[in-house]
Design a protein around this motif. Structure first.
Motif, PDB file in Angstrom:
ATOM      1  N   ILE A 100      27.345  40.381  54.835  1.00  0.00           N
ATOM      2  CA  ILE A 100      26.843  39.016  55.029  1.00  0.00           C
ATOM      3  C   ILE A 100      27.150  38.195  53.789  1.00  0.00           C
ATOM      4  CG2 ILE A 100      24.767  37.605  55.342  1.00  0.00           C
ATOM      5  CD1 ILE A 100      23.704  40.279  56.735  1.00  0.00           C
ATOM      6  N   ALA A 101      27.815  37.066  53.980  1.00  0.00           N
ATOM      7  CA  ALA A 101      28.087  36.170  52.860  1.00  0.00           C
ATOM      8  C   ALA A 101      27.310  34.887  53.085  1.00  0.00           C
ATOM      9  CB  ALA A 101      29.578  35.863  52.776  1.00  0.00           C
ATOM     10  N   ASN A 102      26.428  34.567  52.152  1.00  0.00           N
ATOM     11  CA  ASN A 102      25.646  33.340  52.254  1.00  0.00           C
ATOM     12  C   ASN A 102      26.280  32.287  51.353  1.00  0.00           C
ATOM     13  OD1 ASN A 102      23.720  31.402  52.592  1.00  0.00           O
ATOM     14  ND2 ASN A 102      22.015  32.584  51.725  1.00  0.00           N
ATOM     15  N   ILE A 103      27.020  31.359  51.986  1.00  0.00           N
ATOM     16  CA  ILE A 103      27.730  30.328  51.220  1.00  0.00           C
ATOM     17  C   ILE A 103      26.801  29.133  51.056  1.00  0.00           C
ATOM     18  CG2 ILE A 103      29.941  29.136  50.919  1.00  0.00           C
ATOM     19  CD1 ILE A 103      31.042  30.861  53.243  1.00  0.00           C
ATOM     20  N   GLY A 104      25.934  29.243  50.063  1.00  0.00           N
ATOM     21  CA  GLY A 104      24.983  28.169  49.752  1.00  0.00           C
ATOM     22  C   GLY A 104      25.553  27.346  48.611  1.00  0.00           C
ATOM     23  N   THR A 105      24.712  26.998  47.649  1.00  0.00           N
ATOM     24  CA  THR A 105      25.187  26.286  46.467  1.00  0.00           C
ATOM     25  C   THR A 105      26.220  27.176  45.767  1.00  0.00           C
ATOM     26  OG1 THR A 105      22.950  25.384  46.296  1.00  0.00           O
ATOM     27  CG2 THR A 105      24.405  25.039  44.415  1.00  0.00           C
ATOM     28  N   GLY A 106      25.841  28.438  45.610  1.00  0.00           N
ATOM     29  CA  GLY A 106      26.775  29.489  45.221  1.00  0.00           C
ATOM     30  C   GLY A 106      26.833  30.473  46.388  1.00  0.00           C
ATOM     31  N   THR A 107      27.516  31.588  46.181  1.00  0.00           N
ATOM     32  CA  THR A 107      27.681  32.525  47.301  1.00  0.00           C
ATOM     33  C   THR A 107      27.153  33.907  46.929  1.00  0.00           C
ATOM     34  OG1 THR A 107      29.638  31.325  48.051  1.00  0.00           O
ATOM     35  CG2 THR A 107      29.393  33.593  48.837  1.00  0.00           C
ATOM     36  N   SER A 108      26.357  34.469  47.832  1.00  0.00           N
ATOM     37  CA  SER A 108      25.784  35.788  47.626  1.00  0.00           C
ATOM     38  C   SER A 108      26.274  36.708  48.734  1.00  0.00           C
ATOM     39  CB  SER A 108      24.261  35.623  47.688  1.00  0.00           C
ATOM     40  OG  SER A 108      23.634  36.718  47.138  1.00  0.00           O
ATOM     41  N   ILE A 109      26.662  37.922  48.373  1.00  0.00           N
ATOM     42  CA  ILE A 109      27.247  38.833  49.369  1.00  0.00           C
ATOM     43  C   ILE A 109      26.401  40.100  49.491  1.00  0.00           C
ATOM     44  CG2 ILE A 109      29.326  40.180  49.949  1.00  0.00           C
ATOM     45  CD1 ILE A 109      30.945  38.033  48.445  1.00  0.00           C
ATOM     46  N   HIS A 110      26.104  40.459  50.720  1.00  0.00           N
ATOM     47  CA  HIS A 110      25.192  41.573  51.004  1.00  0.00           C
ATOM     48  C   HIS A 110      25.788  42.509  52.042  1.00  0.00           C
ATOM     49  CE1 HIS A 110      21.710  39.302  49.276  1.00  0.00           C
ATOM     50  NE2 HIS A 110      22.598  38.341  49.477  1.00  0.00           N
ATOM     51  N   ILE A 111      25.217  43.712  52.076  1.00  0.00           N
ATOM     52  CA  ILE A 111      25.555  44.604  53.188  1.00  0.00           C
ATOM     53  C   ILE A 111      24.261  44.899  53.948  1.00  0.00           C
ATOM     54  CG2 ILE A 111      25.351  46.733  51.784  1.00  0.00           C
ATOM     55  CD1 ILE A 111      27.704  47.814  53.584  1.00  0.00           C
ATOM     56  N   MET A 112      24.371  44.888  55.272  1.00  0.00           N
ATOM     57  CA  MET A 112      23.204  45.193  56.108  1.00  0.00           C
ATOM     58  C   MET A 112      23.560  46.427  56.923  1.00  0.00           C
ATOM     59  SD  MET A 112      21.292  42.387  58.420  1.00  0.00           S
ATOM     60  CE  MET A 112      22.443  42.371  59.760  1.00  0.00           C
ATOM     61  N   GLN A 113      22.734  47.479  56.806  1.00  0.00           N
ATOM     62  CA  GLN A 113      22.982  48.698  57.572  1.00  0.00           C
ATOM     63  C   GLN A 113      21.676  49.095  58.221  1.00  0.00           C
ATOM     64  OE1 GLN A 113      24.792  50.635  54.259  1.00  0.00           O
ATOM     65  NE2 GLN A 113      26.566  51.274  55.444  1.00  0.00           N
ATOM     66  N   GLU A 114      21.715  49.279  59.553  1.00  0.00           N
ATOM     67  CA  GLU A 114      20.474  49.505  60.308  1.00  0.00           C
ATOM     68  C   GLU A 114      19.509  48.396  59.915  1.00  0.00           C
ATOM     69  OE1 GLU A 114      20.664  51.776  62.623  1.00  0.00           O
ATOM     70  OE2 GLU A 114      22.444  52.828  61.921  1.00  0.00           O
ATOM     71  N   SER A 115      18.356  48.746  59.328  1.00  0.00           N
ATOM     72  CA  SER A 115      17.447  47.635  59.003  1.00  0.00           C
ATOM     73  C   SER A 115      17.326  47.445  57.488  1.00  0.00           C
ATOM     74  CB  SER A 115      16.073  47.893  59.626  1.00  0.00           C
ATOM     75  OG  SER A 115      15.620  49.126  59.160  1.00  0.00           O
ATOM     76  N   SER A 116      18.197  48.109  56.726  1.00  0.00           N
ATOM     77  CA  SER A 116      18.096  47.924  55.278  1.00  0.00           C
ATOM     78  C   SER A 116      19.251  47.036  54.783  1.00  0.00           C
ATOM     79  CB  SER A 116      18.136  49.274  54.571  1.00  0.00           C
ATOM     80  OG  SER A 116      19.441  49.780  54.630  1.00  0.00           O
ATOM     81  N   HIS A 117      19.065  46.435  53.641  1.00  0.00           N
ATOM     82  CA  HIS A 117      20.124  45.604  53.104  1.00  0.00           C
ATOM     83  C   HIS A 117      20.183  45.729  51.593  1.00  0.00           C
ATOM     84  CE1 HIS A 117      17.605  42.512  51.276  1.00  0.00           C
ATOM     85  NE2 HIS A 117      16.783  42.751  52.262  1.00  0.00           N
ATOM     86  N   LYS A 118      21.349  45.404  51.046  1.00  0.00           N
ATOM     87  CA  LYS A 118      21.548  45.522  49.615  1.00  0.00           C
ATOM     88  C   LYS A 118      22.488  44.401  49.174  1.00  0.00           C
ATOM     89  CE  LYS A 118      23.648  48.882  46.621  1.00  0.00           C
ATOM     90  NZ  LYS A 118      24.527  49.998  46.648  1.00  0.00           N
ATOM     91  N   ARG A 119      22.209  43.823  48.013  1.00  0.00           N
ATOM     92  CA  ARG A 119      23.131  42.801  47.504  1.00  0.00           C
ATOM     93  C   ARG A 119      24.291  43.501  46.816  1.00  0.00           C
ATOM     94  NH1 ARG A 119      24.433  39.405  43.147  1.00  0.00           N
ATOM     95  NH2 ARG A 119      24.922  37.297  43.862  1.00  0.00           N
ATOM     96  N   LEU A 120      25.500  43.098  47.177  1.00  0.00           N
ATOM     97  CA  LEU A 120      26.683  43.741  46.600  1.00  0.00           C
ATOM     98  C   LEU A 120      27.318  42.901  45.504  1.00  0.00           C
ATOM     99  CD1 LEU A 120      28.415  45.025  49.858  1.00  0.00           C
ATOM    100  CD2 LEU A 120      27.041  46.351  48.249  1.00  0.00           C
ATOM    101  N   GLY A 121      27.087  41.624  45.542  1.00  0.00           N
ATOM    102  CA  GLY A 121      27.702  40.766  44.523  1.00  0.00           C
ATOM    103  C   GLY A 121      27.685  39.324  44.959  1.00  0.00           C
ATOM    104  N   GLY A 122      28.549  38.555  44.360  1.00  0.00           N
ATOM    105  CA  GLY A 122      28.605  37.137  44.725  1.00  0.00           C
ATOM    106  C   GLY A 122      29.600  36.414  43.853  1.00  0.00           C
ATOM    107  N   THR A 123      29.629  35.115  44.014  1.00  0.00           N
ATOM    108  CA  THR A 123      30.516  34.281  43.195  1.00  0.00           C
ATOM    109  C   THR A 123      29.896  32.889  43.072  1.00  0.00           C
ATOM    110  OG1 THR A 123      32.646  33.124  43.156  1.00  0.00           O
ATOM    111  CG2 THR A 123      31.907  33.852  45.307  1.00  0.00           C
TER     112      THR A 123
END
Ligand SMILES: Nc1ncnc2c1ncn2[C@@H]1O[C@H](COP(=O)(O)OP(=O)(O)OP(=O)(O)O)[C@@H](O)[C@H]1O
Ligand SMILES: [Mg+2]
Length: 274
Positions: A100-123
């Motif tokens: 999942i990439a959230n392109i807001g003011t900046g961008t945050s990138i996550h992984i979602m697996q089953e019901s858990s999620h983790k932030r992987l990075g961003g720019t």
């Protein structure tokens, strides 16, 4: 019945999701520099609402709202992932894992697996870059105007393509890929670029940087689906196109949700139904 309201107070925009009188989810958006308008809207329309907030500016907004009622706070990434999951479950497409990439003011990138999620990075390349670079290059500050103008822009003089460099050589990769964003301005000494061309070039930077980061993390985690969210995508077909074509070219599946920027607000709203 008291209205429930979920608010995501982001760096640029404050998004609201709430249940309307027909029990349908409805949405509202304000600039985060206009917290008084958020307060006025709540005071005039839903004075007794139960509010749940998320987002980086949640604490600032809470001070502004100044109500006697307790306003619970949800961590932004949890709210956003819950909002994304809710929207995916309502559609036919429910991947087991997705980037999942959230392109807001900046961008945050996550992984979602089953019901858990983790932030992987961003720019730091995100919607703020579109507004900021757009304004610096053309003087245009309005988001709608920026995306309207960029629609008619051409990137041929702005960017360098792989095929421009490998002119008479056998191409090592696809020739239509960008070799250098904005590199054409100096290499070709282009000084006849229009504001539309420059804005299209900025959209190119954002779409290609975000998509290429997502493609790389998707490869690393063996995930096929990439969900792109954030208000930067709202009515912004050019950015969606740039992201989509690059993601598809790299054999990943791009997904855009109907309510691009509202996942955090939806997640905050849903906190009440848990
Ligand atoms: N009416 C608008 N005014 C300003 N920006 C807009 C507008 N509509 C869309 N945008 C775009 O949306 C971007 C903000 O997206 P979003 O609302 O997802 O981010 P945010 O939540 O405010 O920021 P962050 O999550 O990084 O704290 C802006 O940078 C801009 O590119
Ligand atoms: Mg946000």
């Amino acid at each position: 019945m008291t209205t429930r309201i979920g608010i995501d107070a982001g760096g640029t925009l404050t998004k609201i999701a709430y249940w309307d009188e027909f029990n349908e989810m409805d949405f509202k958006r304000f600039r985060s520099s206009d917290f008084h308008k958020v307060k006025d809207w709540i005071d005039s329309n839903h004075p007794n609402a139960s509010i749940c907030v998320t987002g980086g500016r949640a604490e600032q907004l809470k001070k502004y709202l100044n109500t006697n009622k307790e306003i619970p706070y949800i961590v932004e990434f949890d709210a956003t992932m819950n909002g994304v999951m809710y929207q995916m479950q309502r559609g036919s497409n429910q991947p087991k894992a997705a980037i999942i990439a959230n392109i807001g003011t900046g961008t945050s990138i996550h992984i979602m697996q089953e019901s858990s999620h983790k932030r992987l990075g961003g720019t730091g390349i995100g919607g703020g870059t579109l507004l900021g670079l757009g304004m610096a290059l053309t003087g245009i500050s309005d988001f709608d105007e920026i995306i309207n103008q960029s629609r008619n822009g051409k990137r041929t003089a702005i960017d360098v393509l792989v095929s421009d460099i490998y002119k008479d050589n056998k191409l090592p990769i696809k020739g239509t890929l960008t070799a250098s964003n904005f590199g054409g301005i100096s290499l070709n000494n282009s000084n006849n670029t229009s504001p539309s061309d420059l804005l299209a070039g900025v959209q190119g930077i954002i779409g290609e940087v975000v998509a290429s980061l997502c493609i790389q993390v998707a490869d690393a985690h063996h995930v096929e689906d990439i969900i792109y969210i954030g208000t930067t995508l709202e009515d912004n077909e050019l950015l969606q196109q740039i992201i989509e074509s690059y993601t598809v070219l790299k054999l990943k599946k791009p997904i855009f949700l109907d309510h691009h920027g509202y996942s955090g607000a939806i997640g905050a709203l849903l906190e009440y139904t848990k």
